[in-house]
Write a protein that holds these residues in place. Sequence first.
Motif, PDB file in Angstrom:
ATOM      1  N   LEU A   7       0.828  -1.207   0.000  1.00 60.05           N
ATOM      2  CA  LEU A   7       0.000   0.000   0.000  1.00 60.05           C
ATOM      3  C   LEU A   7       0.864   1.259   0.000  1.00 60.05           C
ATOM      4  O   LEU A   7       0.544   2.255  -0.666  1.00 60.05           O
ATOM      5  N   PHE A   8       1.956   1.221   0.728  1.00 54.33           N
ATOM      6  CA  PHE A   8       2.873   2.360   0.775  1.00 54.33           C
ATOM      7  C   PHE A   8       3.427   2.663  -0.612  1.00 54.33           C
ATOM      8  O   PHE A   8       3.424   3.814  -1.073  1.00 54.33           O
ATOM      9  N   PHE A   9       3.905   1.621  -1.295  1.00 51.50           N
ATOM     10  CA  PHE A   9       4.490   1.830  -2.623  1.00 51.50           C
ATOM     11  C   PHE A   9       3.440   2.320  -3.618  1.00 51.50           C
ATOM     12  O   PHE A   9       3.713   3.211  -4.431  1.00 51.50           O
ATOM     13  N   GLU A  10       2.250   1.750  -3.552  1.00 50.98           N
ATOM     14  CA  GLU A  10       1.182   2.169  -4.465  1.00 50.98           C
ATOM     15  C   GLU A  10       0.860   3.651  -4.288  1.00 50.98           C
ATOM     16  O   GLU A  10       0.709   4.390  -5.265  1.00 50.98           O
ATOM     17  N   LYS A  11       0.754   4.091  -3.050  1.00 51.38           N
ATOM     18  CA  LYS A  11       0.419   5.479  -2.775  1.00 51.38           C
ATOM     19  C   LYS A  11       1.540   6.418  -3.220  1.00 51.38           C
ATOM     20  O   LYS A  11       1.286   7.462  -3.846  1.00 51.38           O
ATOM     21  N   GLU A  12       2.765   6.056  -2.913  1.00 53.17           N
ATOM     22  CA  GLU A  12       3.901   6.885  -3.303  1.00 53.17           C
ATOM     23  C   GLU A  12       4.022   6.982  -4.822  1.00 53.17           C
ATOM     24  O   GLU A  12       4.290   8.060  -5.366  1.00 53.17           O
ATOM     25  N   GLN A  13       3.821   5.881  -5.515  1.00 53.10           N
ATOM     26  CA  GLN A  13       3.915   5.880  -6.977  1.00 53.10           C
ATOM     27  C   GLN A  13       2.781   6.691  -7.601  1.00 53.10           C
ATOM     28  O   GLN A  13       2.980   7.399  -8.591  1.00 53.10           O
ATOM     29  N   MET A  14       1.609   6.561  -7.024  1.00 58.03           N
ATOM     30  CA  MET A  14       0.459   7.312  -7.534  1.00 58.03           C
ATOM     31  C   MET A  14       0.713   8.819  -7.418  1.00 58.03           C
ATOM     32  O   MET A  14       0.333   9.600  -8.287  1.00 58.03           O
ATOM     33  N   GLU A  15       1.371   9.218  -6.358  1.00 56.91           N
ATOM     34  CA  GLU A  15       1.651  10.632  -6.140  1.00 56.91           C
ATOM     35  C   GLU A  15       2.995  11.050  -6.727  1.00 56.91           C
ATOM     36  O   GLU A  15       3.409  12.204  -6.582  1.00 56.91           O
ATOM     37  N   GLU A  16       3.663  10.075  -7.392  1.00 60.04           N
ATOM     38  CA  GLU A  16       4.935  10.328  -8.063  1.00 60.04           C
ATOM     39  C   GLU A  16       5.996  10.850  -7.107  1.00 60.04           C
ATOM     40  O   GLU A  16       6.833  11.697  -7.456  1.00 60.04           O
ATOM     41  N   ASP A  17       5.955  10.348  -5.894  1.00 62.08           N
ATOM     42  CA  ASP A  17       6.972  10.712  -4.914  1.00 62.08           C
ATOM     43  C   ASP A  17       8.176   9.792  -5.064  1.00 62.08           C
ATOM     44  O   ASP A  17       8.047   8.616  -5.416  1.00 62.08           O
ATOM     45  N   GLU A  18       9.337  10.322  -4.765  1.00 65.34           N
ATOM     46  CA  GLU A  18      10.555   9.514  -4.844  1.00 65.34           C
ATOM     47  C   GLU A  18      10.597   8.538  -3.660  1.00 65.34           C
ATOM     48  O   GLU A  18      10.360   8.929  -2.511  1.00 65.34           O
ATOM     49  N   ILE A  19      10.900   7.285  -3.950  1.00 65.74           N
ATOM     50  CA  ILE A  19      10.915   6.240  -2.923  1.00 65.74           C
ATOM     51  C   ILE A  19      12.349   5.876  -2.592  1.00 65.74           C
ATOM     52  O   ILE A  19      13.174   5.643  -3.481  1.00 65.74           O
ATOM     53  N   ASN A  20      12.642   5.839  -1.328  1.00 63.82           N
ATOM     54  CA  ASN A  20      13.958   5.394  -0.875  1.00 63.82           C
ATOM     55  C   ASN A  20      14.141   3.933  -1.298  1.00 63.82           C
ATOM     56  O   ASN A  20      13.367   3.070  -0.875  1.00 63.82           O
ATOM     57  N   PRO A  21      15.159   3.606  -2.116  1.00 67.88           N
ATOM     58  CA  PRO A  21      15.297   2.218  -2.604  1.00 67.88           C
ATOM     59  C   PRO A  21      15.526   1.204  -1.492  1.00 67.88           C
ATOM     60  O   PRO A  21      15.225   0.023  -1.666  1.00 67.88           O
ATOM     61  N   ALA A  22      16.038   1.661  -0.350  1.00 64.73           N
ATOM     62  CA  ALA A  22      16.231   0.735   0.773  1.00 64.73           C
ATOM     63  C   ALA A  22      14.900   0.155   1.242  1.00 64.73           C
ATOM     64  O   ALA A  22      14.856  -0.959   1.778  1.00 64.73           O
ATOM     65  N   TYR A  23      13.810   0.927   1.024  1.00 64.95           N
ATOM     66  CA  TYR A  23      12.491   0.439   1.422  1.00 64.95           C
ATOM     67  C   TYR A  23      12.101  -0.801   0.617  1.00 64.95           C
ATOM     68  O   TYR A  23      11.448  -1.710   1.140  1.00 64.95           O
ATOM     69  N   TYR A  24      12.491  -0.834  -0.671  1.00 61.78           N
ATOM     70  CA  TYR A  24      12.171  -2.002  -1.490  1.00 61.78           C
ATOM     71  C   TYR A  24      12.890  -3.249  -0.944  1.00 61.78           C
ATOM     72  O   TYR A  24      12.321  -4.341  -0.912  1.00 61.78           O
ATOM     73  N   SER A  25      14.129  -3.074  -0.529  1.00 63.63           N
ATOM     74  CA  SER A  25      14.867  -4.200   0.041  1.00 63.63           C
ATOM     75  C   SER A  25      14.208  -4.672   1.333  1.00 63.63           C
ATOM     76  O   SER A  25      14.006  -5.879   1.538  1.00 63.63           O
ATOM     77  N   GLU A  26      13.861  -3.727   2.198  1.00 61.12           N
ATOM     78  CA  GLU A  26      13.217  -4.081   3.465  1.00 61.12           C
ATOM     79  C   GLU A  26      11.894  -4.785   3.223  1.00 61.12           C
ATOM     80  O   GLU A  26      11.577  -5.805   3.854  1.00 61.12           O
ATOM     81  N   ALA A  27      11.129  -4.269   2.285  1.00 60.66           N
ATOM     82  CA  ALA A  27       9.830  -4.871   1.970  1.00 60.66           C
ATOM     83  C   ALA A  27       9.996  -6.256   1.361  1.00 60.66           C
ATOM     84  O   ALA A  27       9.228  -7.185   1.655  1.00 60.66           O
ATOM     85  N   GLY A  28      11.015  -6.409   0.506  1.00 61.24           N
ATOM     86  CA  GLY A  28      11.261  -7.708  -0.110  1.00 61.24           C
ATOM     87  C   GLY A  28      11.557  -8.777   0.917  1.00 61.24           C
ATOM     88  O   GLY A  28      11.093  -9.917   0.805  1.00 61.24           O
ATOM     89  N   LYS A  29      12.308  -8.416   1.949  1.00 65.70           N
ATOM     90  CA  LYS A  29      12.626  -9.376   3.009  1.00 65.70           C
ATOM     91  C   LYS A  29      11.365  -9.814   3.745  1.00 65.70           C
ATOM     92  O   LYS A  29      11.223 -10.983   4.126  1.00 65.70           O
ATOM     93  N   MET A  30      10.448  -8.872   3.948  1.00 66.54           N
ATOM     94  CA  MET A  30       9.197  -9.219   4.624  1.00 66.54           C
ATOM     95  C   MET A  30       8.315 -10.093   3.730  1.00 66.54           C
ATOM     96  O   MET A  30       7.681 -11.045   4.205  1.00 66.54           O
ATOM     97  N   ALA A  31       8.308  -9.781   2.437  1.00 66.46           N
ATOM     98  CA  ALA A  31       7.515 -10.583   1.499  1.00 66.46           C
ATOM     99  C   ALA A  31       8.032 -12.020   1.452  1.00 66.46           C
ATOM    100  O   ALA A  31       7.248 -12.974   1.411  1.00 66.46           O
ATOM    101  N   PHE A  32       9.330 -12.168   1.479  1.00 71.26           N
ATOM    102  CA  PHE A  32       9.919 -13.510   1.482  1.00 71.26           C
ATOM    103  C   PHE A  32       9.467 -14.279   2.707  1.00 71.26           C
ATOM    104  O   PHE A  32       9.082 -15.452   2.624  1.00 71.26           O
ATOM    105  N   ARG A  33       9.478 -13.616   3.852  1.00 71.29           N
ATOM    106  CA  ARG A  33       9.077 -14.277   5.100  1.00 71.29           C
ATOM    107  C   ARG A  33       7.574 -14.496   5.165  1.00 71.29           C
ATOM    108  O   ARG A  33       7.099 -15.315   5.954  1.00 71.29           O
ATOM    109  N   ALA A  34       6.855 -13.788   4.332  1.00 70.80           N
ATOM    110  CA  ALA A  34       5.403 -13.986   4.239  1.00 70.80           C
ATOM    111  C   ALA A  34       5.059 -15.002   3.152  1.00 70.80           C
ATOM    112  O   ALA A  34       3.889 -15.133   2.765  1.00 70.80           O
TER     113      ALA A  34
END
Length: 295
Positions: A50-77
């Motif tokens: 949801l965070f990424f969707e909202k940020e992308q919709m508003e065309e805000d710059e996303i800290n790439p470290a967040y993608y790594s952190e999120a990926g680790k959680m997705a793997f564990r999920a």
Amino acid sequence: MNFKTGKFLIILLMAFAGCGTPKVTTSYRTIAEQAVAEGNYEAATENWRLFFEKEQMEEDEINPAYYSEAGKMAFRANQADLAIKWFDQAATLNYRDPGMYLDMAEIYKQKNNLTKELEALEYYRTHYQDQPDIAGVNTRLFEIYAAINQREKAIEIWPEMSVENKQDENHLDAYFSMQKQLDNEAEADSAAQALVAVNPKHVEALKWLGTKYYHQAEDRYQREMKAYQKNKTHMQHLKLTQELKKVTAEFQQAAKYFKALWEIDQDPKYATYLVNIYTRFEDSKTADYYRKYLK
């Protein structure tokens, strides 16, 4: 509705009720991080999405470290494909970290994608030598190199594996086989000795060591006897005496390995070696015992 789900919904609703859209996206990330703290990786993954969707919709710059952190959680999920997608996005934005590559390697291992797993592990080994997981990465790389017949690379990485993993019978067996294939006799000898120490009934290692010591002893015997026959001096006799002590010790080593093989399988090939050895020892009784099994 369980307690955890209810709690996160309440927090989410409070975030929406707060003042302004930017705070909503921040709340998604906050909720994700709180979910991680509670071990709820499914909730964490959903809130990162949801965070990424909202940020992308508003065309805000996303800290790439967040993608790594999120990926680790997705793997564990247990959302491996989503994890890879987010890891790839982090890498595209020039962000990388050790845990990210460990998770990618594990995901590709589970998917039986050896090529991608190898890429992730090789990147880790190149860039994260100081990390505590490097010994395990090196061991897995050794296993892959052995499986795809990249013998030189496997042998190169062997010294970088942990002592425990180098004492594992399967790893030792693979290392021994590769050294034999590459005609690295001294290294194969060492690996065979280590294998026998781990498994005293390892047939190939016993055969390797038995034949090594047998031929070493027989060649020395023939060489020194021939030299003495050509030059029967006192000095040559002394040299012969000393060399025959070495011959005896080498034949004793060979006998030890072939007797171990004989206990595993009464193969006439082993009996042949034992007959010859005990004949050299002038032990006719023992030589005759094994001679009965010759065909």
